[in-house]
Design a protein around this motif. Structure first.
Motif, PDB file in Angstrom:
ATOM      1  N   GLY A   1      37.389  29.652  -7.707  1.00  0.00           N
ATOM      2  CA  GLY A   1      36.645  28.836  -6.963  1.00  0.00           C
ATOM      3  C   GLY A   1      37.168  28.243  -5.598  1.00  0.00           C
ATOM      4  O   GLY A   1      36.867  27.424  -4.961  1.00  0.00           O
ATOM      5  N   THR A   2      38.723  28.577  -5.627  1.00  0.00           N
ATOM      6  CA  THR A   2      39.418  27.892  -4.434  1.00  0.00           C
ATOM      7  C   THR A   2      39.801  29.332  -3.618  1.00  0.00           C
ATOM      8  O   THR A   2      39.904  30.299  -3.961  1.00  0.00           O
ATOM      9  N   ASP A   3      40.102  29.014  -2.230  1.00  0.00           N
ATOM     10  CA  ASP A   3      40.637  30.074  -1.548  1.00  0.00           C
ATOM     11  C   ASP A   3      42.014  30.035  -1.015  1.00  0.00           C
ATOM     12  O   ASP A   3      42.586  30.702  -0.245  1.00  0.00           O
ATOM     13  N   ALA A   4      42.619  29.087  -1.682  1.00  0.00           N
ATOM     14  CA  ALA A   4      44.277  28.825  -1.662  1.00  0.00           C
ATOM     15  C   ALA A   4      44.989  30.309  -1.944  1.00  0.00           C
ATOM     16  O   ALA A   4      44.442  31.055  -2.912  1.00  0.00           O
ATOM     17  N   GLY A   5      46.118  30.513  -1.252  1.00  0.00           N
ATOM     18  CA  GLY A   5      46.845  31.720  -1.557  1.00  0.00           C
ATOM     19  C   GLY A   5      46.181  32.882  -1.111  1.00  0.00           C
ATOM     20  O   GLY A   5      45.531  33.018  -0.140  1.00  0.00           O
ATOM     21  N   VAL A   6      46.606  34.119  -1.526  1.00  0.00           N
ATOM     22  CA  VAL A   6      45.863  35.394  -1.141  1.00  0.00           C
ATOM     23  C   VAL A   6      46.110  36.187  -2.222  1.00  0.00           C
ATOM     24  O   VAL A   6      46.687  36.235  -3.290  1.00  0.00           O
ATOM     25  N   LEU A   7      44.638  37.073  -2.162  1.00  0.00           N
ATOM     26  CA  LEU A   7      44.170  37.725  -3.250  1.00  0.00           C
ATOM     27  C   LEU A   7      44.573  39.043  -2.842  1.00  0.00           C
ATOM     28  O   LEU A   7      44.234  39.838  -1.842  1.00  0.00           O
ATOM     29  N   ILE A   8      45.588  39.830  -3.668  1.00  0.00           N
ATOM     30  CA  ILE A   8      45.961  41.071  -3.648  1.00  0.00           C
ATOM     31  C   ILE A   8      45.307  42.135  -4.593  1.00  0.00           C
ATOM     32  O   ILE A   8      45.696  42.014  -5.693  1.00  0.00           O
ATOM     33  N   PRO A   9      44.674  43.092  -4.176  1.00  0.00           N
ATOM     34  CA  PRO A   9      44.083  44.164  -5.068  1.00  0.00           C
ATOM     35  C   PRO A   9      45.123  45.001  -5.885  1.00  0.00           C
ATOM     36  O   PRO A   9      46.444  45.167  -4.986  1.00  0.00           O
ATOM     37  N   VAL A  10      45.167  45.430  -7.195  1.00  0.00           N
ATOM     38  CA  VAL A  10      46.017  46.037  -7.889  1.00  0.00           C
ATOM     39  C   VAL A  10      44.981  47.032  -8.656  1.00  0.00           C
ATOM     40  O   VAL A  10      43.863  46.648  -9.032  1.00  0.00           O
ATOM     41  N   VAL A  11      45.649  48.162  -9.035  1.00  0.00           N
ATOM     42  CA  VAL A  11      45.132  49.039 -10.014  1.00  0.00           C
ATOM     43  C   VAL A  11      45.766  49.097 -11.582  1.00  0.00           C
ATOM     44  O   VAL A  11      46.809  49.078 -11.595  1.00  0.00           O
ATOM     45  N   VAL A  12      44.785  49.341 -12.729  1.00  0.00           N
ATOM     46  CA  VAL A  12      45.273  49.180 -13.674  1.00  0.00           C
ATOM     47  C   VAL A  12      44.985  50.800 -14.144  1.00  0.00           C
ATOM     48  O   VAL A  12      43.753  51.112 -14.175  1.00  0.00           O
ATOM     49  N   HIS A  13      46.010  51.519 -14.554  1.00  0.00           N
ATOM     50  CA  HIS A  13      45.835  52.929 -14.829  1.00  0.00           C
ATOM     51  C   HIS A  13      45.915  53.365 -16.524  1.00  0.00           C
ATOM     52  O   HIS A  13      46.271  52.292 -17.153  1.00  0.00           O
ATOM     53  N   PHE A  14      45.320  54.369 -16.805  1.00  0.00           N
ATOM     54  CA  PHE A  14      45.520  54.468 -18.189  1.00  0.00           C
ATOM     55  C   PHE A  14      46.612  54.536 -18.724  1.00  0.00           C
ATOM     56  O   PHE A  14      46.743  53.805 -20.132  1.00  0.00           O
ATOM     57  N   ASP A  15      47.628  54.818 -18.209  1.00  0.00           N
ATOM     58  CA  ASP A  15      49.131  54.750 -18.843  1.00  0.00           C
ATOM     59  C   ASP A  15      49.632  53.292 -18.949  1.00  0.00           C
ATOM     60  O   ASP A  15      50.882  53.100 -19.464  1.00  0.00           O
TER      61      ASP A  15
END
Length: 154
Positions: free
Chosen positions: A12-26
């Protein structure tokens, strides 16, 4: 001991920064959940992407202010990550001293609305030749201010 971190990156806040990451099978354990040790890897990868995306660390990622080491890392697990796919890490700066920096983070859903884990991490910038603490550059301080640090006291 778990340290309580203020969470300007709360849902609900926009502080900081949102960085995409990916979770893989391993990254998953035998139960199909993100292995507890992989949360820290996601956070470290997000921080690396953030700084490299702003030109800090040079071509190797380890030049200048990019040459730093972890002093502490704490984590609280809130809700298991239960599969592969797109997630995110919200990052924000809490404090930046002469040679160290403390940041908060949340491992969360891709939209930032669901928190899977949260905590903080402190790093120390080192001189590459002597491996002793050395001050952050003003450029890195300016970048840090964009994700949570107030102008004064930095």
């Amino acid at each position: 001991m778990t340290v309580a971190h203020p969470d300007p990156g709360a849902p609900g806040t926009d502080a900081g920064v949102l960085i995409p990451v990916v979770v893989h099978f391993d990254d998953l354990d035998p139960m199909g959940l993100l292995h507890n040790g992989r949360y820290q890897v996601l956070v470290e990868r997000a921080w690396g992407a953030f700084w490299r995306g702003r030109g800090v660390g040079g071509s190797t990622g380890l030049e200048g202010d990019g040459f730093n080491v972890a002093k502490s890392f704490d984590i609280t697990y809130d809700l298991p990550v239960s599969g592969v796919g797109d997630y995110a890490v919200r990052l924000w700066m809490e404090r930046m001293g002469a040679t160290s920096a403390t940041a908060g983070y949340r491992v969360c859903s891709a939209d930032g609305k669901t928190t899977h884990a949260h905590g903080g991490r402190t790093v120390v910038r080192l001189d590459r030749a002597t491996l002793t603490p050395t001050p952050w550059s003003e450029r890195t301080r300016e970048i840090a201010r964009t994700i949570g640090l107030p102008r004064e006291g930095v």
